[in-house]
Scaffold this active site. Sequence first.
Site, PDB file in Angstrom:
ATOM      1  N   LEU A  97      26.613  -7.897 -27.242  1.00 29.10           N
ATOM      2  CA  LEU A  97      26.604  -7.673 -25.794  1.00 29.10           C
ATOM      3  C   LEU A  97      27.029  -6.255 -25.395  1.00 29.10           C
ATOM      4  CD1 LEU A  97      25.953  -9.131 -23.155  1.00 29.10           C
ATOM      5  CD2 LEU A  97      28.354  -9.856 -23.037  1.00 29.10           C
ATOM      6  N   VAL A 134      24.244  -3.866 -24.757  1.00 37.00           N
ATOM      7  CA  VAL A 134      23.599  -3.965 -23.446  1.00 37.00           C
ATOM      8  C   VAL A 134      24.482  -3.355 -22.367  1.00 37.00           C
ATOM      9  CG1 VAL A 134      22.617  -5.564 -21.762  1.00 37.00           C
ATOM     10  CG2 VAL A 134      22.417  -6.050 -24.208  1.00 37.00           C
ATOM     11  N   GLU A 135      25.771  -3.612 -22.429  1.00 40.13           N
ATOM     12  CA  GLU A 135      26.685  -3.168 -21.371  1.00 40.13           C
ATOM     13  C   GLU A 135      26.898  -1.661 -21.374  1.00 40.13           C
ATOM     14  OE1 GLU A 135      28.196  -4.394 -18.871  1.00 40.13           O
ATOM     15  OE2 GLU A 135      27.795  -6.526 -19.025  1.00 40.13           O
ATOM     16  N   SER A 136      27.193  -1.092 -22.532  1.00 40.68           N
ATOM     17  CA  SER A 136      27.639   0.304 -22.559  1.00 40.68           C
ATOM     18  C   SER A 136      27.105   1.089 -23.743  1.00 40.68           C
ATOM     19  CB  SER A 136      29.172   0.344 -22.618  1.00 40.68           C
ATOM     20  OG  SER A 136      29.640  -0.271 -23.816  1.00 40.68           O
ATOM     21  N   TYR A 176      18.991  -8.884 -18.020  1.00 41.31           N
ATOM     22  CA  TYR A 176      20.234  -8.821 -18.803  1.00 41.31           C
ATOM     23  C   TYR A 176      20.147  -9.673 -20.077  1.00 41.31           C
ATOM     24  CZ  TYR A 176      25.326  -8.615 -19.498  1.00 41.31           C
ATOM     25  OH  TYR A 176      26.581  -8.407 -19.995  1.00 41.31           O
TER      26      TYR A 176
END
Length: 653
Positions: free
Chosen positions: A277, A280-282, A385
């Site tokens: 994850l 995807v986030e950072s 997302y």
Amino acid sequence: MLLASAQALRMTTASLQKDPLSRLARRSGIAALAAASLLLSACAGLVRTATPVSVPADTSTVVAPLVQVSGAMQPASASTVGAPEPLQVAQVAQVAQVAQVAQVVQGVQGVQGVRVTQIQAADSTEPAPITAAAAAPVVEGIKRAAETIQQKAEPPVQPPVQPPVQVPVQPLVQVPLRSQADIPAVQPQAALEAVTSLPAGSSQPVAATQAPHELWDRIRRGYAMPDLQNDLVKQHERFYTSRPEYLQRMVERSRKYLFHIVEELELRNMPAELALLPFVESAFNPQAVSSASAAGMWQFMPATGRSFDLKQNIFRDDRRDVLASTRAALDYLQKLYGMFGNWHLALAAYNWGEGSVGRAIARNQRMGLGTGYQDLSMPNETRNYVPKLQALKNIVASPQSFNAELPVIDNHPYFQDVQIRRDIDVALAAKLADVRIEDFKALNPSANRPIIVAAGNGKILLPWDNAEVFKRNLEAHSAGHLASWTAWHVPSTMSAADAARRVGMSESELRRLNNIPARMLIKAGSTLVVSRSPQMQDDVSNHQADNGALSLAPEVALRKTTVKARKGDTVELMARRHRVSSESLAQWNRVAVNASFKAGESVLLFLPARAAAASSGKGQNRPAAAVSPRPTPQKATSQKRPSGNEKKAESKR
């Protein structure tokens, strides 16, 4: 009764002979007398009733001392006691009882200071002289008699012997062997298909026989979320595979943190694909900050970070901390999964906010529509997302299917935490650990200032092999303080120049160290990081380490101006009219706070520039308009305009 008396007498006599002055001896005198009397009375009763009692052949050695002591009997050699005439057991009981009493009293008299010379027998009217030496054989005889009686009265109980059980033996059954030709062949019901590898993105569990050598293999084995299949997933698969350099950079950044995240997921029994994850986030950048002020590799908003105990102060921002942010992110994901019971909806809530997902579900329920992830109406970012995560999951599951190459990451911890007990400079800690300053900051990204305070987090992360190097070098370090910075509490609102003079630093250095922009005042109660004097021994306190914050206010330029007082004006009235304090106005004009002004009298004021200009015009006696200080215009940046989803509310994270 006879057996109990013999047993009690034997135990008490043994205690007396072992240690006459012991506590047991002192407390057992009366018990010994009672046991001896009971035993001998029983013997006498047997004799008087002519009840035969078997006695061993050496009974004479037991009875003989009794006759010698009393002088009233002769030794007997009979093997059985059948009548009172030959042995006179009543007299034996009398003498033996007296002897036992003498033995007990002799053991007690040393403690109580009692001197016993004569003891009255139970059945005599004249005192019988007795000595301890004469009584000793009697006691020994009584012991042997008690043992003999107990052995004769308690014959050993032999368990009954069970006859052997005969078990019938069944004859062996001979089964004739069949030749291979006799076995019928199994015919397939349909055409056979070749066995191929699992399709890309499949989350079928794999039976592990040994620990995987690569971390990627360990992640694949832990896949547990249902797969999402739609066009958006294929679109993001093409995006990542068409940019191999970008994918390579992300994976290299993740090398430092991925093992720890996988470990934490397995401890919580959560799906292993959640370790992807942060891609995807950072893009696994712990220093990333979004346009909506979300920070860290897990992209926590300030308010949500505080609700999950992520400290945010002048010294550190735990939203960027590797350990703290991972703990908080997994806590949040577990909470969301408990709310929605579906990992896709939980991920949507992590990105969009649980309130937004809940309202979208309720809206679809009212309309009779589905409530799954793909059924809800949601912003474009949230719509993409989960497909982004699914695309990365598919690539990791089968890189060769996408012509992708994943760098090898060993299934081994990259870092370990080291406890620190004193404040230490970031540069010095990196030097003692023998690592580059960039690598040190990548493992300790939460440090907001060039100092790590021991009273805060109290630990640093170092590469696995460098942790011991740091410990050895830290013990050998003796060149002054470990920290060249400390904290200073601002006593009152002041400018950066005033604060720099107070702490003995240049204004430019103070502004750079604490990120103070121009034309800003430092408000009272703020905490500043300042240089530490060589004489200072104390480290930053726990309160400052956890609560230290910097508060700023715009610096407003004041202009000297003069206005005319009206009839009946006082200091208080004019201060209220021009939005200043009564104390300041009285001080400027050197009058008392309760003073009055004459009509037309000049009154000195210090007002913001625009208010001063308004007061000095032809409407000088009108109340000056309130001035809202505006911050200094900042240089325009090339940031993109945040989308609707990027204007995330505090409830997002």
